[in-house]
Design a protein around this motif. Sequence first.
Motif, PDB file in Angstrom:
ATOM      1  N   LYS A  37      16.561  42.119  24.291  1.00 20.75           N
ATOM      2  CA  LYS A  37      17.662  42.943  23.812  1.00 20.75           C
ATOM      3  C   LYS A  37      17.431  43.298  22.346  1.00 20.75           C
ATOM      4  O   LYS A  37      17.076  42.432  21.542  1.00 20.75           O
ATOM      5  CB  LYS A  37      18.966  42.161  23.952  1.00 20.75           C
ATOM      6  N   CYS A  38      17.639  44.547  22.035  1.00 15.65           N
ATOM      7  CA  CYS A  38      17.416  45.006  20.671  1.00 15.65           C
ATOM      8  C   CYS A  38      18.591  44.624  19.775  1.00 15.65           C
ATOM      9  O   CYS A  38      19.736  44.883  20.109  1.00 15.65           O
ATOM     10  CB  CYS A  38      17.228  46.525  20.658  1.00 15.65           C
ATOM     11  N   PRO A  39      18.308  43.987  18.633  1.00 16.23           N
ATOM     12  CA  PRO A  39      19.392  43.607  17.722  1.00 16.23           C
ATOM     13  C   PRO A  39      20.001  44.814  17.004  1.00 16.23           C
ATOM     14  O   PRO A  39      21.033  44.695  16.358  1.00 16.23           O
ATOM     15  CB  PRO A  39      18.711  42.675  16.727  1.00 16.23           C
ATOM     16  N   TYR A  40      19.355  45.964  17.104  1.00 18.16           N
ATOM     17  CA  TYR A  40      19.851  47.156  16.414  1.00 18.16           C
ATOM     18  C   TYR A  40      20.671  48.059  17.327  1.00 18.16           C
ATOM     19  O   TYR A  40      21.763  48.482  16.988  1.00 18.16           O
ATOM     20  CB  TYR A  40      18.686  47.946  15.809  1.00 18.16           C
ATOM     21  N   CYS A  41      20.132  48.364  18.524  1.00 18.47           N
ATOM     22  CA  CYS A  41      20.846  49.286  19.407  1.00 18.47           C
ATOM     23  C   CYS A  41      21.388  48.591  20.657  1.00 18.47           C
ATOM     24  O   CYS A  41      21.980  49.216  21.519  1.00 18.47           O
ATOM     25  CB  CYS A  41      19.942  50.453  19.805  1.00 18.47           C
ATOM     26  N   SER A  42      21.146  47.287  20.781  1.00 13.59           N
ATOM     27  CA  SER A  42      21.670  46.484  21.890  1.00 13.59           C
ATOM     28  C   SER A  42      21.133  46.862  23.267  1.00 13.59           C
ATOM     29  O   SER A  42      21.629  46.390  24.272  1.00 13.59           O
ATOM     30  CB  SER A  42      23.204  46.529  21.924  1.00 13.59           C
ATOM     31  N   HIS A  55       8.994  45.502  19.103  1.00 12.49           N
ATOM     32  CA  HIS A  55       9.253  46.936  18.990  1.00 12.49           C
ATOM     33  C   HIS A  55      10.239  47.399  20.053  1.00 12.49           C
ATOM     34  O   HIS A  55      10.083  47.080  21.233  1.00 12.49           O
ATOM     35  CB  HIS A  55       7.936  47.707  19.131  1.00 12.49           C
ATOM     36  N   CYS A  56      11.240  48.163  19.621  1.00 15.46           N
ATOM     37  CA  CYS A  56      12.242  48.681  20.554  1.00 15.46           C
ATOM     38  C   CYS A  56      11.840  50.088  20.997  1.00 15.46           C
ATOM     39  O   CYS A  56      11.625  50.973  20.165  1.00 15.46           O
ATOM     40  CB  CYS A  56      13.614  48.708  19.892  1.00 15.46           C
ATOM     41  N   ARG A  57      11.735  50.269  22.308  1.00 16.54           N
ATOM     42  CA  ARG A  57      11.326  51.569  22.829  1.00 16.54           C
ATOM     43  C   ARG A  57      12.437  52.599  22.702  1.00 16.54           C
ATOM     44  O   ARG A  57      12.206  53.797  22.770  1.00 16.54           O
ATOM     45  CB  ARG A  57      10.989  51.444  24.313  1.00 16.54           C
ATOM     46  N   LYS A  58      13.651  52.094  22.568  1.00 20.08           N
ATOM     47  CA  LYS A  58      14.797  52.998  22.584  1.00 20.08           C
ATOM     48  C   LYS A  58      15.047  53.612  21.204  1.00 20.08           C
ATOM     49  O   LYS A  58      15.093  54.813  21.055  1.00 20.08           O
ATOM     50  CB  LYS A  58      16.036  52.227  23.042  1.00 20.08           C
ATOM     51  N   CYS A  59      15.195  52.744  20.205  1.00 18.20           N
ATOM     52  CA  CYS A  59      15.515  53.260  18.876  1.00 18.20           C
ATOM     53  C   CYS A  59      14.307  53.202  17.941  1.00 18.20           C
ATOM     54  O   CYS A  59      14.416  53.478  16.763  1.00 18.20           O
ATOM     55  CB  CYS A  59      16.696  52.495  18.265  1.00 18.20           C
ATOM     56  N   ASN A  60      13.151  52.795  18.496  1.00 19.56           N
ATOM     57  CA  ASN A  60      11.902  52.790  17.743  1.00 19.56           C
ATOM     58  C   ASN A  60      11.869  51.796  16.581  1.00 19.56           C
ATOM     59  O   ASN A  60      11.064  51.949  15.673  1.00 19.56           O
ATOM     60  CB  ASN A  60      11.601  54.207  17.224  1.00 19.56           C
TER      61      ASN A  60
HETATM   62 ZN   LIG Z   1      16.719  49.372  19.672  1.00 17.92          ZN
END
Ligand SMILES: [Zn+2]
Length: 101
Positions: A37-42, A55-60
């Motif tokens: 789970k991304c700590p930035y965009c969840s 690395h988050c694929r969603k919010c980069n």
């Molecule tokens: Zn993210």
Amino acid sequence: MKEEEKLGSVKRFGARYGRKTKLKFSKVEYEQRRLHKCPYCSKTAVKRVAVGIWHCRKCNAKFAGKAYSVSKKVLAKEVEEVAEEPETVKEEAEEQVLEEA
Ligand SMILES: [Zn+2]
């Protein structure tokens, strides 16, 4: 869960290295490979790039985390469950009591 299913990726080691070791390793490796789970965009879209780098694929977002997991707690708990023999700890405690008396 059947033993075989628990092993998962560790099947590649075949009959080598022992059951307990492989069980522990499989937990760590699963945690390392799965999406976190991304700590930035969840969103659950974080993959490990290298040791401690995620690395988050969603919010980069690219950020530092634990070596095999994004956060501390999850992995430590899971590995503890696989770890064995609380009896050793008990014996040590008893010895300490005797020494004090
Ligand atoms: Zn993210």
